[in-house]
Design a protein around this motif. Sequence first.
Motif, PDB file in Angstrom:
ATOM      1  N   SER A 172      -4.711  -3.080  -1.580  1.00 11.99           N
ATOM      2  CA  SER A 172      -5.661  -3.444  -2.645  1.00 11.99           C
ATOM      3  C   SER A 172      -7.087  -3.256  -2.172  1.00 11.99           C
ATOM      4  CB  SER A 172      -5.475  -4.902  -3.059  1.00 11.99           C
ATOM      5  OG  SER A 172      -4.197  -5.084  -3.578  1.00 11.99           O
TER       6      SER A 172
ATOM      7  N   GLN B  20      -4.323  -5.571  -9.551  1.00 11.83           N
ATOM      8  CA  GLN B  20      -3.008  -6.106  -9.182  1.00 11.83           C
ATOM      9  C   GLN B  20      -2.622  -7.257 -10.092  1.00 11.83           C
ATOM     10  OE1 GLN B  20      -2.710  -7.049  -5.018  1.00 11.83           O
ATOM     11  NE2 GLN B  20      -0.499  -7.128  -5.143  1.00 11.83           N
TER      12      GLN B  20
ATOM     13  N   ASP C 221      -3.064  -0.589  -9.100  1.00 12.71           N
ATOM     14  CA  ASP C 221      -2.812  -1.452  -7.951  1.00 12.71           C
ATOM     15  C   ASP C 221      -1.569  -2.287  -8.233  1.00 12.71           C
ATOM     16  OD1 ASP C 221      -2.804  -3.030  -5.758  1.00 12.71           O
ATOM     17  OD2 ASP C 221      -4.836  -3.818  -5.992  1.00 12.71           O
TER      18      ASP C 221
HETATM   19 MG   LIG Z   1      -2.622  -5.932  -3.117  1.00 11.04          MG
END
Ligand SMILES: [Mg+2]
Length: 586
Positions: free
Chosen positions: A380, A421, A504
Amino acid sequence: MIKLLKRLKSKEWLQVFVSLIFIVIQVWLDLKLPDYMSEITRLTQTPASQMSEIWFAGGKMMVCALGSVVSAVAVGFFAARIAASFSQRLRSLLFSKVDAFSMEEINRFSTDSLITRSTNDITQVQMLITMGLQMMIKAPIMVVWAMTKIAGKGLEWTAATGVAVGIMVVVIATIMVFVLPKFRRMQTLTDNLNRVTRENLTGLRVVRAYNAEHYQEEKFEYANEELTATQLYTNRGMAIMMPMMSALMSGLSLAIYWIGAYLINGAAAMDRLTLFSNMVVFSAYAIQVIMSFMMMVMIFVMLPRASVSAKRINEVLETKPAIIDGAVTEGKKGMEGEVEFRNVSFQYPGASDYVLHDVSFTAKKGETVAFIGSTGSGKSTLVSLIPRFYDATEGNILVDGINVKEYAQEALHNKIGYVPQKAVLFRGSVSSNVGYGDNGRKKPNQEDIKTAVRIAQGRDFVEKMGEQYEAEVSQGGNNVSGGQKQRLAIARAVCRKPELYIFDDSFSALDYKTDRILRSALKKETAGVTSLIVAQRIGTIMDADKIIVLDEGKVVGNGTHRELLNTCEVYKEIATSQLSEEELIS
Ligand SMILES: [Mg+2]
Ligand SMILES: Nc1ncnc2c1ncn2[C@@H]1O[C@H](COP(=O)(O)OP(=O)(O)OP(=O)(O)O)[C@@H](O)[C@H]1O
């Protein structure tokens, strides 16, 4: 405080000036009243005076009093206007400033403190301006003016007034010494209370499921009590002050009359009347002086708290964002969607260790590049450097052949379709969430939104919602499932028609089948667009053009699925743990 006031506009300064005029008028009228009072006293004591004369003097006194009231109202009106428009502007300034902050500044101030600063702190300043403008200017003018009026009217009386003022100054100073530091503390405690409340509300489900209500309540109680105790302390100080001031005021009147009684008693018969009327006038002015001091006390009560607030607001306004905007708006021709990392290392601000070490790779136009690695390996972090949420500590990142630092951020972001994410949805409708933001080209129409939702495999569930594309999405997207949220977040990126996708871990909440269909739809519909995909599942990335394997922030493998199976131990380990023998070879 003064620094903050520099942000007042000239229109507001004009209003300050107008209120100043009204204040002077008001003070003049207020100080005129005792003159008429003395005239009336003299008239009533003179046997030859006519009733009409008394009426006339009384009438003038009434007019003065009324004029004073009108001026006071006018000043109040202007003060409220200035304060309201000023704080409105401060709020907007703060909002856009915070918007320009990178993650580093946001983390430094903390979200809770930023909220208090843009609400509670501004209110403190606003209150000070509303009240302060009237009193801060009025009180000193009044004191000086009233004093010149009574100067020379009687030494004994002046001395009595002087003593009263002296006592008052000592009392105020003593109380301030104790109370002042507490005001500073109060704002920090308000931040704290805000944090505990927010944490509790956002984590409500966990709090319930873990029976942590009691624990949370205690935390809240503690924060609450601390704030209350501080407020009580300061308020007690202020509570002592007011009655003391009233006592002082009455005491002074008493003293003036007492002294007056002695003086009149000792004076010759013909001087008595002058003395008596002087006494009445003097006591009226003396009261004005004390009242003005009381007003100043009120300012002293508000000023420390407001100036703490002003300082906190200034802190935010004066912070320069660590991310500096560039000027380039176009990438190099023919390199659209190309991303290159050149020896990039990264360290979070304030952290001691590097999270990424010497990462280099290139994603060519139209390629799909995947990132895999264990949790915390820096995936990330790596992709968040591309839209410049943070700047790389060392090395360069190029998008379309140009360093990201050289782009105007808006132009850079126009190229990118980023799916975080943790999917984020805003309160509004499905449409408003999918067609969110601005890509520098035309606004998406209903058709674009529908297409995006279809590609993101969200059509089935969206069309089952009551009002379909206009169906309501609640704050944080709490009324849709985790996988649905992800699909809407993906649709948002698709709708943007970017040159470069950053996913992500955006397929993690989808079942395998949907994951596969979604990716093939994406590939078909968005040919020529580069995709960077972070994933935990080998199945999601097996067919990527290039797979980059991260381990503790270092690139330990770079190649296709087949190549990596033979060359990269870490990759092989992940692959064998997830796939069967046959799937591995296929
Ligand atoms: Mg991550
Ligand atoms: N804001 C931050 N400040 C300081 N350190 C951070 C911050 N965010 C992440 N880290 C650290 O950076 C490292 C990499 O985090 P990152 O989120 O990039 O991992 P990841 O590979 O995406 O993991 P996951 O697969 O769990 O999403 C972690 O060790 C983490 O502790």
